[in-house]
Design a protein around this motif. Structure first.
Motif, PDB file in Angstrom:
ATOM      1  N   HIS A  52      -5.753  -2.683  -6.719  1.00  0.00           N
ATOM      2  CA  HIS A  52      -6.601  -1.759  -5.957  1.00  0.00           C
ATOM      3  C   HIS A  52      -7.889  -1.530  -6.758  1.00  0.00           C
ATOM      4  O   HIS A  52      -7.859  -0.939  -7.841  1.00  0.00           O
ATOM      5  CB  HIS A  52      -5.857  -0.431  -5.700  1.00  0.00           C
ATOM      6  CG  HIS A  52      -6.555   0.452  -4.707  1.00  0.00           C
ATOM      7  ND1 HIS A  52      -5.924   1.024  -3.618  1.00  0.00           N
ATOM      8  CD2 HIS A  52      -7.847   0.860  -4.637  1.00  0.00           C
ATOM      9  CE1 HIS A  52      -6.795   1.744  -2.927  1.00  0.00           C
ATOM     10  NE2 HIS A  52      -7.977   1.669  -3.539  1.00  0.00           N
ATOM     11  N   LEU A  53      -8.993  -2.002  -6.191  1.00  0.00           N
ATOM     12  CA  LEU A  53     -10.298  -1.946  -6.875  1.00  0.00           C
ATOM     13  C   LEU A  53     -10.644  -0.532  -7.358  1.00  0.00           C
ATOM     14  O   LEU A  53     -10.587   0.417  -6.580  1.00  0.00           O
ATOM     15  CB  LEU A  53     -11.375  -2.438  -5.897  1.00  0.00           C
ATOM     16  CG  LEU A  53     -12.833  -2.314  -6.349  1.00  0.00           C
ATOM     17  CD1 LEU A  53     -13.106  -3.166  -7.577  1.00  0.00           C
ATOM     18  CD2 LEU A  53     -13.767  -2.715  -5.200  1.00  0.00           C
ATOM     19  N   ASP A  68      -8.231  -6.176  -3.998  1.00  0.00           N
ATOM     20  CA  ASP A  68      -8.049  -6.591  -5.391  1.00  0.00           C
ATOM     21  C   ASP A  68      -9.225  -6.182  -6.287  1.00  0.00           C
ATOM     22  O   ASP A  68     -10.368  -6.117  -5.839  1.00  0.00           O
ATOM     23  CB  ASP A  68      -7.871  -8.108  -5.475  1.00  0.00           C
ATOM     24  CG  ASP A  68      -6.484  -8.534  -5.004  1.00  0.00           C
ATOM     25  OD1 ASP A  68      -5.594  -7.657  -4.897  1.00  0.00           O
ATOM     26  OD2 ASP A  68      -6.304  -9.740  -4.740  1.00  0.00           O
ATOM     27  N   GLN A  69      -8.899  -5.960  -7.556  1.00  0.00           N
ATOM     28  CA  GLN A  69      -9.902  -5.688  -8.569  1.00  0.00           C
ATOM     29  C   GLN A  69     -10.859  -6.877  -8.674  1.00  0.00           C
ATOM     30  O   GLN A  69     -10.406  -8.026  -8.753  1.00  0.00           O
ATOM     31  CB  GLN A  69      -9.180  -5.453  -9.911  1.00  0.00           C
ATOM     32  CG  GLN A  69     -10.031  -4.970 -11.044  1.00  0.00           C
ATOM     33  CD  GLN A  69     -10.355  -3.488 -10.936  1.00  0.00           C
ATOM     34  OE1 GLN A  69     -10.483  -2.930  -9.846  1.00  0.00           O
ATOM     35  NE2 GLN A  69     -10.511  -2.838 -12.058  1.00  0.00           N
ATOM     36  N   GLY A  70     -12.142  -6.638  -8.660  1.00  0.00           N
ATOM     37  CA  GLY A  70     -13.129  -7.713  -8.782  1.00  0.00           C
ATOM     38  C   GLY A  70     -14.502  -7.113  -8.956  1.00  0.00           C
ATOM     39  O   GLY A  70     -14.803  -6.059  -8.375  1.00  0.00           O
ATOM     40  N   ILE A 121     -12.785   5.996 -10.278  1.00  0.00           N
ATOM     41  CA  ILE A 121     -13.650   5.812  -9.110  1.00  0.00           C
ATOM     42  C   ILE A 121     -12.985   4.740  -8.265  1.00  0.00           C
ATOM     43  O   ILE A 121     -12.878   3.578  -8.676  1.00  0.00           O
ATOM     44  CB  ILE A 121     -15.063   5.394  -9.550  1.00  0.00           C
ATOM     45  CG1 ILE A 121     -15.616   6.405 -10.561  1.00  0.00           C
ATOM     46  CG2 ILE A 121     -15.989   5.254  -8.344  1.00  0.00           C
ATOM     47  CD1 ILE A 121     -16.805   5.917 -11.353  1.00  0.00           C
ATOM     48  N   ILE A 122     -12.463   5.139  -7.118  1.00  0.00           N
ATOM     49  CA  ILE A 122     -11.464   4.337  -6.400  1.00  0.00           C
ATOM     50  C   ILE A 122     -12.012   3.822  -5.076  1.00  0.00           C
ATOM     51  O   ILE A 122     -12.565   4.586  -4.276  1.00  0.00           O
ATOM     52  CB  ILE A 122     -10.210   5.218  -6.137  1.00  0.00           C
ATOM     53  CG1 ILE A 122      -9.678   5.793  -7.466  1.00  0.00           C
ATOM     54  CG2 ILE A 122      -9.132   4.436  -5.395  1.00  0.00           C
ATOM     55  CD1 ILE A 122      -8.667   6.927  -7.292  1.00  0.00           C
ATOM     56  N   SER A 123     -11.813   2.524  -4.840  1.00  0.00           N
ATOM     57  CA  SER A 123     -12.241   1.941  -3.563  1.00  0.00           C
ATOM     58  C   SER A 123     -11.529   2.629  -2.401  1.00  0.00           C
ATOM     59  O   SER A 123     -10.334   2.907  -2.469  1.00  0.00           O
ATOM     60  CB  SER A 123     -11.921   0.448  -3.559  1.00  0.00           C
ATOM     61  OG  SER A 123     -12.079  -0.077  -2.255  1.00  0.00           O
ATOM     62  N   GLN A 124     -12.273   2.886  -1.331  1.00  0.00           N
ATOM     63  CA  GLN A 124     -11.658   3.495  -0.145  1.00  0.00           C
ATOM     64  C   GLN A 124     -10.646   2.536   0.488  1.00  0.00           C
ATOM     65  O   GLN A 124      -9.746   2.978   1.186  1.00  0.00           O
ATOM     66  CB  GLN A 124     -12.735   3.833   0.905  1.00  0.00           C
ATOM     67  CG  GLN A 124     -13.871   4.731   0.413  1.00  0.00           C
ATOM     68  CD  GLN A 124     -13.562   6.217   0.562  1.00  0.00           C
ATOM     69  OE1 GLN A 124     -12.410   6.605   0.753  1.00  0.00           O
ATOM     70  NE2 GLN A 124     -14.577   7.046   0.441  1.00  0.00           N
ATOM     71  N   THR A 181       0.817  -1.221   0.000  1.00  0.00           N
ATOM     72  CA  THR A 181       0.000   0.000   0.000  1.00  0.00           C
ATOM     73  C   THR A 181       0.849   1.270   0.000  1.00  0.00           C
ATOM     74  O   THR A 181       0.389   2.314  -0.430  1.00  0.00           O
ATOM     75  CB  THR A 181      -0.937   0.025   1.223  1.00  0.00           C
ATOM     76  OG1 THR A 181      -0.152  -0.194   2.386  1.00  0.00           O
ATOM     77  CG2 THR A 181      -1.988  -1.055   1.113  1.00  0.00           C
ATOM     78  N   SER A 182       2.111   1.161   0.438  1.00  0.00           N
ATOM     79  CA  SER A 182       2.920   2.377   0.486  1.00  0.00           C
ATOM     80  C   SER A 182       3.274   2.870  -0.917  1.00  0.00           C
ATOM     81  O   SER A 182       3.607   4.037  -1.102  1.00  0.00           O
ATOM     82  CB  SER A 182       4.199   2.137   1.309  1.00  0.00           C
ATOM     83  OG  SER A 182       5.057   1.267   0.599  1.00  0.00           O
ATOM     84  N   ARG A 183       3.223   1.953  -1.933  1.00  0.00           N
ATOM     85  CA  ARG A 183       3.562   2.386  -3.282  1.00  0.00           C
ATOM     86  C   ARG A 183       2.371   2.309  -4.234  1.00  0.00           C
ATOM     87  O   ARG A 183       2.524   2.521  -5.431  1.00  0.00           O
ATOM     88  CB  ARG A 183       4.721   1.524  -3.821  1.00  0.00           C
ATOM     89  CG  ARG A 183       6.049   1.854  -3.129  1.00  0.00           C
ATOM     90  CD  ARG A 183       7.197   1.108  -3.787  1.00  0.00           C
ATOM     91  NE  ARG A 183       6.936  -0.326  -3.842  1.00  0.00           N
ATOM     92  CZ  ARG A 183       7.094  -1.081  -4.940  1.00  0.00           C
ATOM     93  NH1 ARG A 183       7.483  -0.547  -6.053  1.00  0.00           N
ATOM     94  NH2 ARG A 183       6.843  -2.382  -4.896  1.00  0.00           N
ATOM     95  N   CYS A 184       1.184   1.999  -3.724  1.00  0.00           N
ATOM     96  CA  CYS A 184       0.009   1.880  -4.578  1.00  0.00           C
ATOM     97  C   CYS A 184      -0.510   3.278  -4.920  1.00  0.00           C
ATOM     98  O   CYS A 184      -0.859   4.050  -4.025  1.00  0.00           O
ATOM     99  CB  CYS A 184      -1.073   1.080  -3.855  1.00  0.00           C
ATOM    100  SG  CYS A 184      -2.650   1.134  -4.697  1.00  0.00           S
ATOM    101  N   PHE A 185      -0.557   3.586  -6.234  1.00  0.00           N
ATOM    102  CA  PHE A 185      -0.905   4.967  -6.604  1.00  0.00           C
ATOM    103  C   PHE A 185      -2.400   5.259  -6.501  1.00  0.00           C
ATOM    104  O   PHE A 185      -2.831   6.382  -6.727  1.00  0.00           O
ATOM    105  CB  PHE A 185      -0.352   5.324  -7.991  1.00  0.00           C
ATOM    106  CG  PHE A 185      -0.918   4.510  -9.134  1.00  0.00           C
ATOM    107  CD1 PHE A 185      -2.100   4.898  -9.751  1.00  0.00           C
ATOM    108  CD2 PHE A 185      -0.263   3.374  -9.594  1.00  0.00           C
ATOM    109  CE1 PHE A 185      -2.612   4.152 -10.808  1.00  0.00           C
ATOM    110  CE2 PHE A 185      -0.767   2.631 -10.647  1.00  0.00           C
ATOM    111  CZ  PHE A 185      -1.961   3.020 -11.258  1.00  0.00           C
ATOM    112  N   LEU A 186      -3.200   4.223  -6.152  1.00  0.00           N
ATOM    113  CA  LEU A 186      -4.626   4.484  -5.952  1.00  0.00           C
ATOM    114  C   LEU A 186      -4.987   4.628  -4.469  1.00  0.00           C
ATOM    115  O   LEU A 186      -6.092   5.035  -4.137  1.00  0.00           O
ATOM    116  CB  LEU A 186      -5.477   3.390  -6.604  1.00  0.00           C
ATOM    117  CG  LEU A 186      -5.420   3.357  -8.139  1.00  0.00           C
ATOM    118  CD1 LEU A 186      -6.286   2.229  -8.684  1.00  0.00           C
ATOM    119  CD2 LEU A 186      -5.838   4.687  -8.767  1.00  0.00           C
ATOM    120  N   CYS A 187      -4.045   4.266  -3.597  1.00  0.00           N
ATOM    121  CA  CYS A 187      -4.307   4.494  -2.174  1.00  0.00           C
ATOM    122  C   CYS A 187      -4.322   5.997  -1.911  1.00  0.00           C
ATOM    123  O   CYS A 187      -3.499   6.745  -2.431  1.00  0.00           O
ATOM    124  CB  CYS A 187      -3.250   3.805  -1.311  1.00  0.00           C
ATOM    125  SG  CYS A 187      -3.607   2.065  -1.009  1.00  0.00           S
TER     126      CYS A 187
END
Ligand SMILES: [Zn+2]
Length: 307
Positions: free
Chosen positions: A144-145, A108-110, A101-104, A62-68
């Motif tokens: 990231h969903l 995973d994407q699903g 539109i990004i999950s809070q 999560t530290s490098r996820c650009f959608l977080c």
């Protein structure tokens, strides 16, 4: 209702990066490739190179996820949509008013568990196509969903659907207030659901996704799905996928075509990040690419829409 126009205005106004990238996208060169009764639009868009060549095999924390939320790019404004999702302006747009539109939550994407929320997003953004890319069919951040949205006018398939139904429907199922079509237009094989009834839309999409899971023996289907709600009427397009990338992507030298088709490509808007590809891609290239990445003829035959 999502106040898209004022949100986009606020974002472009406050950040030179977003302003520049939106201006570049709006001025990008376009090329139409004509088929019998429909067309694809190529969009010269060098900024998409990272997305087209993304290595999705590495799972970042999560530290490098650009959608977080903690890692949004500097100046990116989150729009508080609801408890499950926030919205951000896409920094590398391919369509008018392109949003992510990004999950809070980092998950995973699903699609199987969010169809009701997906339909609600379409309800809340009339005139926009809300779309989903499965983890191995166009999503550059499958860890990231997220979904996306842009104005329907940017995606040619929606203006062409009545012609596609007339010329290329290979099967049609009519329910009380819902019509479902299987379309094979010699490039793509896909399903269209049209209805004014929200719960019927959700029911039919979920039923089709379960069918696709049965055929491919998956728990999460590899699909690209887009839903447009306009003037009280829903149009959903569902593209089951055989492959993430076509063989053209893996060629070397001048024969290589850098493309990782996602929903926008299948909906007729193909962002092209390499200049030589933009000028050289032919109708035969598009047919070859779409035929490889879409559901095979055998599997499409096995997909029943009238159950
Ligand atoms: Zn994340």
């Amino acid at each position: 209702m999502v106040e898209v126009e004022s949100f986009i205005y606020r974002q472009l106004e406050s950040s030179p990066l977003f302003y520049t990238n939106f201006s570049n996208m709006r001025q990008s060169a376009l090329r139409t490739v004509q088929f019998d009764g429909f067309s694809y639009t190529l969009q010269m868009n060098p900024a998409r190179i990272q997305s087209a060549t993304a290595d999705i095999s590495k799972k970042p924390d999560t530290s490098r996820c650009f959608l977080c939320r903690a890692n949004l790019i500097q100046g990116q404004i989150p729009y508080e949509y609801n408890d499950d999702f926030f919205i951000a302006v896409n920094p590398f747009p391919i369509g008018e008013n392109h949003l992510t539109i990004i999950s809070q939550r980092h998950q995973d994407q699903g699609i199987m568990n969010i169809v009701d929320k997906f339909v609600t997003m379409a309800d809340d953004m009339p005139g926009y196509v809300v779309f989903y890319n499965g983890p191995k069919c166009g999503a550059s951040a499958p860890f990231h969903l997220h979904l996306q949205a842009c104005k329907a006018v940017s995606l040619p398939v929606f203006a062409q659907i009545e012609t596609l139904k007339r010329l290329y429907a290979v099967d049609c199922a009519e329910f009380s207030d819902t019509n479902v079509y299987k379309i094979d237009d010699t490039t793509r094989r896909f399903i269209v659901v049209q209805t004014m009834n929200r719960s019927q839309l959700q029911y039919h999409i979920e039923k089709l996704l379960r069918e696709i899971n049965m055929i491919y023996q998956t728990a999460e289907p590899e699909v690209n799905v887009g839903i447009l709600f306009d003037d009280g009427y829903y149009t959903a397009t569902i593209f089951p996928r055989d492959k993430h990338r076509p063989e053209e992507f893996f060629r070397t030298g001048a024969d290589r075509i850098v493309c990782s088709p996602g929903y926008a490509d299948l909906a007729g808007m193909i962002p092209v990040s390499v200049r030589e590809n933009f000028y050289s891609i032919t109708d035969n290239d598009i047919r070859s690419i779409m035929r490889q990445v879409c559901i095979s003829s055998e599997n499409f035959d096995a997909l029943h829409i009238s159950l």
